[in-house]
Structures are given as C-alpha cells and as structure tokens.
Write a protein that holds these residues in place. Structure first.
Motif, mmCIF file in Angstrom:
data_model
loop_
_atom_site.group_PDB
_atom_site.id
_atom_site.type_symbol
_atom_site.label_atom_id
_atom_site.label_comp_id
_atom_site.label_asym_id
_atom_site.label_seq_id
_atom_site.Cartn_x
_atom_site.Cartn_y
_atom_site.Cartn_z
ATOM 1 N N SER A 1 0.808 -1.205 0.000
ATOM 2 C CA SER A 1 0.000 0.000 0.000
ATOM 3 C C SER A 1 0.851 1.269 0.000
ATOM 4 O O SER A 1 0.329 2.360 0.075
ATOM 5 N N MET A 2 2.151 1.098 -0.117
ATOM 6 C CA MET A 2 3.047 2.248 -0.118
ATOM 7 C C MET A 2 3.564 2.594 -1.514
ATOM 8 O O MET A 2 4.120 3.658 -1.710
ATOM 9 N N LYS A 3 3.406 1.668 -2.459
ATOM 10 C CA LYS A 3 3.889 1.928 -3.815
ATOM 11 C C LYS A 3 2.945 1.296 -4.831
ATOM 12 O O LYS A 3 2.233 0.339 -4.533
ATOM 13 N N TYR A 4 2.957 1.866 -6.010
ATOM 14 C CA TYR A 4 2.157 1.311 -7.092
ATOM 15 C C TYR A 4 2.815 0.025 -7.584
ATOM 16 O O TYR A 4 4.029 -0.028 -7.774
ATOM 17 N N LEU A 5 2.004 -1.005 -7.754
ATOM 18 C CA LEU A 5 2.503 -2.277 -8.255
ATOM 19 C C LEU A 5 2.720 -2.203 -9.757
ATOM 20 O O LEU A 5 2.047 -1.451 -10.457
ATOM 21 N N ASN A 6 3.644 -3.030 -10.236
ATOM 22 C CA ASN A 6 3.821 -3.191 -11.673
ATOM 23 C C ASN A 6 3.877 -4.685 -11.971
ATOM 24 O O ASN A 6 3.852 -5.508 -11.055
ATOM 25 N N TYR A 7 3.973 -5.018 -13.242
ATOM 26 C CA TYR A 7 3.908 -6.416 -13.639
ATOM 27 C C TYR A 7 4.979 -7.267 -12.956
ATOM 28 O O TYR A 7 4.717 -8.413 -12.581
ATOM 29 N N ASP A 8 6.179 -6.725 -12.767
ATOM 30 C CA ASP A 8 7.250 -7.489 -12.120
ATOM 31 C C ASP A 8 6.879 -7.908 -10.702
ATOM 32 O O ASP A 8 7.370 -8.917 -10.202
ATOM 33 N N ASP A 9 6.035 -7.135 -10.041
ATOM 34 C CA ASP A 9 5.614 -7.451 -8.677
ATOM 35 C C ASP A 9 4.677 -8.656 -8.612
ATOM 36 O O ASP A 9 4.570 -9.293 -7.559
ATOM 37 N N ILE A 10 3.994 -8.946 -9.704
ATOM 38 C CA ILE A 10 2.983 -10.007 -9.662
ATOM 39 C C ILE A 10 3.237 -11.154 -10.632
ATOM 40 O O ILE A 10 2.526 -12.158 -10.581
ATOM 41 N N LYS A 11 4.245 -11.017 -11.487
ATOM 42 C CA LYS A 11 4.468 -12.077 -12.481
ATOM 43 C C LYS A 11 4.756 -13.403 -11.786
ATOM 44 O O LYS A 11 5.399 -13.454 -10.742
ATOM 45 N N GLY A 12 4.205 -14.443 -12.326
ATOM 46 C CA GLY A 12 4.397 -15.780 -11.785
ATOM 47 C C GLY A 12 3.453 -16.156 -10.649
ATOM 48 O O GLY A 12 3.499 -17.283 -10.168
ATOM 49 N N LEU A 13 2.614 -15.226 -10.214
ATOM 50 C CA LEU A 13 1.667 -15.534 -9.137
ATOM 51 C C LEU A 13 0.405 -16.169 -9.712
ATOM 52 O O LEU A 13 -0.063 -15.784 -10.780
ATOM 53 N N SER A 14 -0.136 -17.123 -8.996
ATOM 54 C CA SER A 14 -1.376 -17.778 -9.424
ATOM 55 C C SER A 14 -2.558 -16.844 -9.185
ATOM 56 O O SER A 14 -2.442 -15.856 -8.452
ATOM 57 N N SER A 15 -3.696 -17.179 -9.763
ATOM 58 C CA SER A 15 -4.883 -16.352 -9.550
ATOM 59 C C SER A 15 -5.284 -16.361 -8.079
ATOM 60 O O SER A 15 -5.758 -15.361 -7.551
ATOM 61 N N ASN A 16 -5.065 -17.488 -7.380
ATOM 62 C CA ASN A 16 -5.377 -17.544 -5.956
ATOM 63 C C ASN A 16 -4.434 -16.629 -5.156
ATOM 64 O O ASN A 16 -4.872 -15.924 -4.247
ATOM 65 N N GLN A 17 -3.156 -16.625 -5.497
ATOM 66 C CA GLN A 17 -2.200 -15.741 -4.821
ATOM 67 C C GLN A 17 -2.551 -14.274 -5.078
ATOM 68 O O GLN A 17 -2.456 -13.449 -4.172
ATOM 69 N N LEU A 18 -2.956 -13.967 -6.291
ATOM 70 C CA LEU A 18 -3.356 -12.597 -6.623
ATOM 71 C C LEU A 18 -4.601 -12.198 -5.835
ATOM 72 O O LEU A 18 -4.706 -11.075 -5.338
ATOM 73 N N ARG A 19 -5.518 -13.120 -5.697
ATOM 74 C CA ARG A 19 -6.746 -12.856 -4.929
ATOM 75 C C ARG A 19 -6.413 -12.548 -3.472
ATOM 76 O O ARG A 19 -6.955 -11.618 -2.876
ATOM 77 N N LEU A 20 -5.508 -13.335 -2.899
ATOM 78 C CA LEU A 20 -5.101 -13.084 -1.513
ATOM 79 C C LEU A 20 -4.374 -11.745 -1.389
ATOM 80 O O LEU A 20 -4.619 -10.988 -0.449
ATOM 81 N N MET A 21 -3.512 -11.454 -2.346
ATOM 82 C CA MET A 21 -2.777 -10.191 -2.336
ATOM 83 C C MET A 21 -3.746 -9.008 -2.395
ATOM 84 O O MET A 21 -3.609 -8.042 -1.643
ATOM 85 N N ARG A 22 -4.726 -9.108 -3.269
ATOM 86 C CA ARG A 22 -5.715 -8.040 -3.422
ATOM 87 C C ARG A 22 -6.542 -7.879 -2.148
ATOM 88 O O ARG A 22 -6.742 -6.773 -1.643
ATOM 89 N N ASN A 23 -6.985 -8.986 -1.599
ATOM 90 C CA ASN A 23 -7.848 -8.921 -0.423
ATOM 91 C C ASN A 23 -7.107 -8.580 0.861
ATOM 92 O O ASN A 23 -7.713 -8.126 1.827
ATOM 93 N N GLU A 24 -5.786 -8.739 0.860
ATOM 94 C CA GLU A 24 -5.014 -8.334 2.035
ATOM 95 C C GLU A 24 -5.160 -6.835 2.291
ATOM 96 O O GLU A 24 -5.184 -6.390 3.440
ATOM 97 N N MET A 25 -5.293 -6.062 1.237
ATOM 98 C CA MET A 25 -5.464 -4.612 1.411
ATOM 99 C C MET A 25 -6.760 -4.302 2.153
ATOM 100 O O MET A 25 -6.799 -3.396 2.983
ATOM 101 N N PHE A 26 -7.802 -5.061 1.877
ATOM 102 C CA PHE A 26 -9.063 -4.893 2.598
ATOM 103 C C PHE A 26 -8.922 -5.392 4.043
ATOM 104 O O PHE A 26 -9.374 -4.744 4.984
#
Length: 74
Positions: A1-26
């Motif tokens: 939440s301190m910096k804007y993400l870019n593709y390098d930050d998320i490449k190789g992550l599964s859709s489930n990992q992305l979902r957890l990453m997104r929901n962690e902010m909430f």
C-alpha cells in the motif's frame, strides 16, 4: 500500500495468490469477509482484526489503484 505495483511485482503468481494479495489490502483495514476461505486465511494472520463491513473509504489511492491492477491479472 506504499507503492504502485507493476507487472514485475505479480508475475508468476497464481490467480489464488493474486486474490489473496488483493484482499489483504481490505483485511489490513479490518474488513469482515463473507467468503469462508478468505475469513479462514486472514484469521490466521497475527494482525487480522475484522471490524467493518465496508472499508472502501479507508483505502488509499495507491491501494485502490493496486486493487484494480491486480484484478486485471486475476
């Protein structure tokens, strides 16, 4: 939440990992999840403290942008 993400930050992550990453902010703002899997996952984190049914107003502009960015790859 301190910096804007870019593709390098998320490449190789599964859709489930992305979902957890997104929901962690909430979760970090105390969101009460309706989904059992998210409820269970975040309840195991030492910092989780669900208190609010809506945390939209608590999200920073960076978090909002990162949520949309992650959703586009999820």
């Amino acid at each position: 939440s301190m910096k804007y993400l870019n593709y390098d930050d998320i490449k190789g992550l599964s859709s489930n990992q992305l979902r957890l990453m997104r929901n962690e902010m909430f979760a970090r703002h105390g969101y009460i999840f309706k989904s059992d899997d998210l409820k269970n996952y975040f309840s195991k984190q030492g910092w989780d403290s669900p208190r609010f049914s809506d945390v939209t107003g608590k999200l920073s502009n960076i978090e909002k942008s990162n949520i949309e960015f992650i959703k586009s790859y999820e």
